[in-house]
Design an enzyme around this catalytic site. Sequence first.
Site, PDB file in Angstrom:
ATOM      1  N   PRO A 182       5.605 -34.527 -62.168  1.00 31.24           N
ATOM      2  CA  PRO A 182       5.397 -33.665 -61.013  1.00 31.24           C
ATOM      3  C   PRO A 182       4.153 -32.786 -61.064  1.00 31.24           C
ATOM      4  CG  PRO A 182       7.231 -32.871 -62.336  1.00 31.24           C
ATOM      5  CD  PRO A 182       6.824 -34.199 -62.898  1.00 31.24           C
TER       6      PRO A 182
ATOM      7  N   GLU B  96       4.493 -63.140 -59.455  1.00 36.00           N
ATOM      8  CA  GLU B  96       3.496 -64.013 -60.089  1.00 36.00           C
ATOM      9  C   GLU B  96       2.591 -63.282 -61.076  1.00 36.00           C
ATOM     10  OE1 GLU B  96      -0.102 -64.144 -56.805  1.00 36.00           O
ATOM     11  OE2 GLU B  96       1.409 -65.733 -56.760  1.00 36.00           O
TER      12      GLU B  96
END
Length: 184
Positions: free
Chosen positions: A115, A139
Amino acid sequence: MNQKFVEKTVSSQQIFDGKIIKVFVDTVELPNGKHATREIVRHPGAVGILAVTKENRVLMVKQYRKPMNQFLYEIPAGKLEPGEDPKLCAIRELKEETGYVATNMTPFSKFYTSPGFADEFIHLFYAEGIEAGEATPDEDEFVELVELTLDESIEMIEKGKIVDAKTIISIYYLQMMLLKGREK
């Protein structure tokens, strides 16, 4: 929340638009009236899946991660598509990376990864009633399925061999549930 500590955005400039992230440089007005610069990484969010086999083995993937230039052990996980429901993403990612399918996905935690500079938010799910199948990785995704006991997983965390935050949180969640006597 104490509104007097809110930083107000004065300007925002996108400096990178990638396949996964966008990077912005924001000028903010601080509570004392001064200005500061914030570099912010925008990420669409992700899911992580804690899946345990009938033999009580935790499913993980071993994957080469270029930012660290090393292989990491991680629970199956993946990026949310725009507007995608996190639960549906978890179902998809578990199947793609491991071949396993689950009868139920139960959310158990969610958190921001970093954060201080990023808005990436991860939803963690526990996959119940999992059954083996054939993996269908993307892929450009090369992963090795690894099955570890809870004890092996904890030992790997303690030895610094599992260093991924979502995986560490998930393993400790599983340990906590078992210690509380709530079988998962």
